[in-house]
Scaffold this active site. Structure first.
Site, PDB file in Angstrom:
ATOM      1  N   SER A  66      33.914  47.077  36.188  1.00  0.00           N
ATOM      2  CA  SER A  66      33.420  46.932  34.806  1.00  0.00           C
ATOM      3  C   SER A  66      32.787  48.185  34.233  1.00  0.00           C
ATOM      4  O   SER A  66      32.514  48.226  33.031  1.00  0.00           O
ATOM      5  CB  SER A  66      32.412  45.790  34.713  1.00  0.00           C
ATOM      6  OG  SER A  66      33.090  44.578  34.555  1.00  0.00           O
ATOM      7  N   LYS A  69      34.509  49.499  31.360  1.00  0.00           N
ATOM      8  CA  LYS A  69      34.266  48.948  30.012  1.00  0.00           C
ATOM      9  C   LYS A  69      33.486  49.935  29.154  1.00  0.00           C
ATOM     10  O   LYS A  69      33.612  49.943  27.927  1.00  0.00           O
ATOM     11  CB  LYS A  69      33.510  47.612  30.125  1.00  0.00           C
ATOM     12  CG  LYS A  69      34.327  46.492  30.808  1.00  0.00           C
ATOM     13  CD  LYS A  69      33.503  45.221  30.950  1.00  0.00           C
ATOM     14  CE  LYS A  69      34.286  43.980  31.345  1.00  0.00           C
ATOM     15  NZ  LYS A  69      34.610  43.834  32.741  1.00  0.00           N
ATOM     16  N   TYR A 191      44.081  45.955  31.423  1.00  0.00           N
ATOM     17  CA  TYR A 191      42.667  45.712  31.799  1.00  0.00           C
ATOM     18  C   TYR A 191      42.490  45.822  33.318  1.00  0.00           C
ATOM     19  O   TYR A 191      41.565  46.482  33.792  1.00  0.00           O
ATOM     20  CB  TYR A 191      42.242  44.332  31.287  1.00  0.00           C
ATOM     21  CG  TYR A 191      40.902  43.876  31.801  1.00  0.00           C
ATOM     22  CD1 TYR A 191      39.718  44.301  31.200  1.00  0.00           C
ATOM     23  CD2 TYR A 191      40.805  43.024  32.900  1.00  0.00           C
ATOM     24  CE1 TYR A 191      38.476  43.896  31.695  1.00  0.00           C
ATOM     25  CE2 TYR A 191      39.577  42.617  33.398  1.00  0.00           C
ATOM     26  CZ  TYR A 191      38.419  43.058  32.786  1.00  0.00           C
ATOM     27  OH  TYR A 191      37.199  42.653  33.284  1.00  0.00           O
ATOM     28  N   TYR A 243      25.226  42.424  32.091  1.00  0.00           N
ATOM     29  CA  TYR A 243      25.553  40.995  31.895  1.00  0.00           C
ATOM     30  C   TYR A 243      24.316  40.158  31.597  1.00  0.00           C
ATOM     31  O   TYR A 243      23.443  40.606  30.857  1.00  0.00           O
ATOM     32  CB  TYR A 243      26.311  40.433  33.105  1.00  0.00           C
ATOM     33  CG  TYR A 243      27.249  41.392  33.760  1.00  0.00           C
ATOM     34  CD1 TYR A 243      28.315  41.937  33.038  1.00  0.00           C
ATOM     35  CD2 TYR A 243      27.093  41.789  35.081  1.00  0.00           C
ATOM     36  CE1 TYR A 243      29.198  42.819  33.628  1.00  0.00           C
ATOM     37  CE2 TYR A 243      27.965  42.678  35.680  1.00  0.00           C
ATOM     38  CZ  TYR A 243      29.008  43.188  34.952  1.00  0.00           C
ATOM     39  OH  TYR A 243      29.858  44.060  35.535  1.00  0.00           O
ATOM     40  N   VAL A 261      31.570  45.164  39.491  1.00  0.00           N
ATOM     41  CA  VAL A 261      31.560  44.386  40.739  1.00  0.00           C
ATOM     42  C   VAL A 261      32.031  45.178  41.960  1.00  0.00           C
ATOM     43  O   VAL A 261      31.985  44.676  43.075  1.00  0.00           O
ATOM     44  CB  VAL A 261      32.368  43.064  40.646  1.00  0.00           C
ATOM     45  CG1 VAL A 261      31.717  42.074  39.713  1.00  0.00           C
ATOM     46  CG2 VAL A 261      33.813  43.333  40.280  1.00  0.00           C
TER      47      VAL A 261
HETATM   48  N1  GLN Z   1      37.844  43.405  37.067  1.00  0.00           N
HETATM   49  C1  GLN Z   1      36.686  42.578  37.147  1.00  0.00           C
HETATM   50  C2  GLN Z   1      36.913  41.235  36.452  1.00  0.00           C
HETATM   51  O1  GLN Z   1      37.487  41.193  35.421  1.00  0.00           O
HETATM   52  C3  GLN Z   1      35.520  43.302  36.554  1.00  0.00           C
HETATM   53  C4  GLN Z   1      34.272  42.479  36.537  1.00  0.00           C
HETATM   54  C5  GLN Z   1      33.021  43.253  36.753  1.00  0.00           C
HETATM   55  O2  GLN Z   1      33.015  44.358  37.288  1.00  0.00           O
HETATM   56  N2  GLN Z   1      31.930  42.626  36.426  1.00  0.00           N
HETATM   57  O3  GLN Z   1      36.514  40.218  36.920  1.00  0.00           O
END
Ligand code: GLN
Length: 307
Positions: A66, A69, A191, A243, A261
């Protein structure tokens, strides 16, 4: 510039964090991520005047997940400016990073670009503009870091693609409200690839440095964003970058940050430095457990934060 004694403080953190390194849970819903040894730990600080301080596995690449992002949102913000906010909100969600619940009542407009739903809309913006959204992102992080060999790991991308039911559901649901311009499956594909980009702590801190530098990337000299937009993106990291734990994170750390993650967290201190910590064991919110603790110790022991 007069810096705190970063080398000594990093060494202390590296020593003190040892018992926490295996306290979290490595993400296993993407099978390839479950293979990463839980006890890995790295931390790197890159200052605006070009000094690099690091400990542990700071030069070992990991899956940024993430954290991508942040870079994707930067590119989409470059492309659309404030029009981006007609399609994605700017409020913390208070729900898990992969939650669908708000999408129905909020008619397919995700709360912010740093949860999965919002990132899918951001990736849609990039897919619309670039033939390969993930390639545009890879090229962007290569420019930000000067590391020409950065890339995404196809095995990790495929591993996520094979287990992406929830993100697929989300993308199709958003599409049903008319908030995707490209086919949902193409957006999911891009993605998963962008989440699978691999970088190390030094590279991630270097890549985030433009946010600490009024929008200009120190390595390439590229103006990524104007100063006001860099401020706004940092503000979004502060309120939404970790988050539903963003409130607790800001309370403990006091820096704008983005987590993933894969166990990485990158944070910035405007005018001074960017820092990245990596420890794959996650807490219940999906943030690196030892990572959050290390950043909390860093800002407490240096006395530096945005507050
Ligand atoms: N690729 C992961 C997902 O979409 C990324 C989530 C994350 O890092 N929080 O679940």
């Amino acid at each position: 510039m007069n810096h705190p004694n970063y080398p000594a403080i990093l060494e202390e953190i590296h020593r003190d964090i040892a018992p926490w390194r295996t306290a979290g849970r490595v993400a296993d819903y993407i099978p390839e991520l479950a293979r990463v040894p839980a006890e890995r730990f790295g931390m790197a600080i890159v200052t605006l005047d070009g000094s690099v301080y690091s400990v542990g596995d700071a030069y070992e690449r990991f899956s940024i997940q993430s954290i991508s992002k942040l870079f994707a949102c930067t590119l989409a913000f470059q492309l659309l400016g404030d029009a981006l906010w007609e399609r994605v909100g700017r409020e913390p969600s208070g729900t898990a990073f992969n939650s669908l619940v708000q999408l129905e009542t909020e008619r397919g407009k995700p709360r912010n670009p740093f949860i999965n739903a919002g990132a899918l809309v951001v990736t849609d913006v990039l897919c619309r503009r670039f033939v390969g959204a993930e390639t545009a992102l890879v090229q962007f992080v290569r420019r930000l870091t000067g590391a020409a060999d950065l890339d995404y790991d196809l095995r990790v991308a495929q591993s996520e693609l094979a287990h992406a039911e929830r993100n697929r559901a989300m993308a199709h649901f958003i599409a049903s409200f008319g908030n995707l311009e490209m086919p949902a499956d193409a957006v999911i594909d891009a993605y998963c690839r962008q989440c699978a980009i691999e970088m190390n702590c030094v590279e991630l801190a270097t890549a985030a440095l433009f946010l600490a530098n009024g929008g200009v990337a120190p390595v390439s000299g590229e103006r990524v964003l104007d100063a006001s937009s860099a401020k706004r993106l940092s503000a979004l990291m502060l309120t939404c970058g970790t988050y539903d734990a963003a409130g607790d994170f800001v309370y403990r750390v006091g820096l704008p940050a983005k987590s993933g993650v894969g166990g990485g967290i990158v944070a910035v201190l405007p005018g001074e430095m960017a820092v990245c910590v990596w420890s794959p064991g996650l807490d219940a919110n999906g943030n690196s457990l030892a990572g959050v603790k290390s950043l909390e110790w860093l800002t407490t022991r240096t006395g530096q934060s945005i507050f």
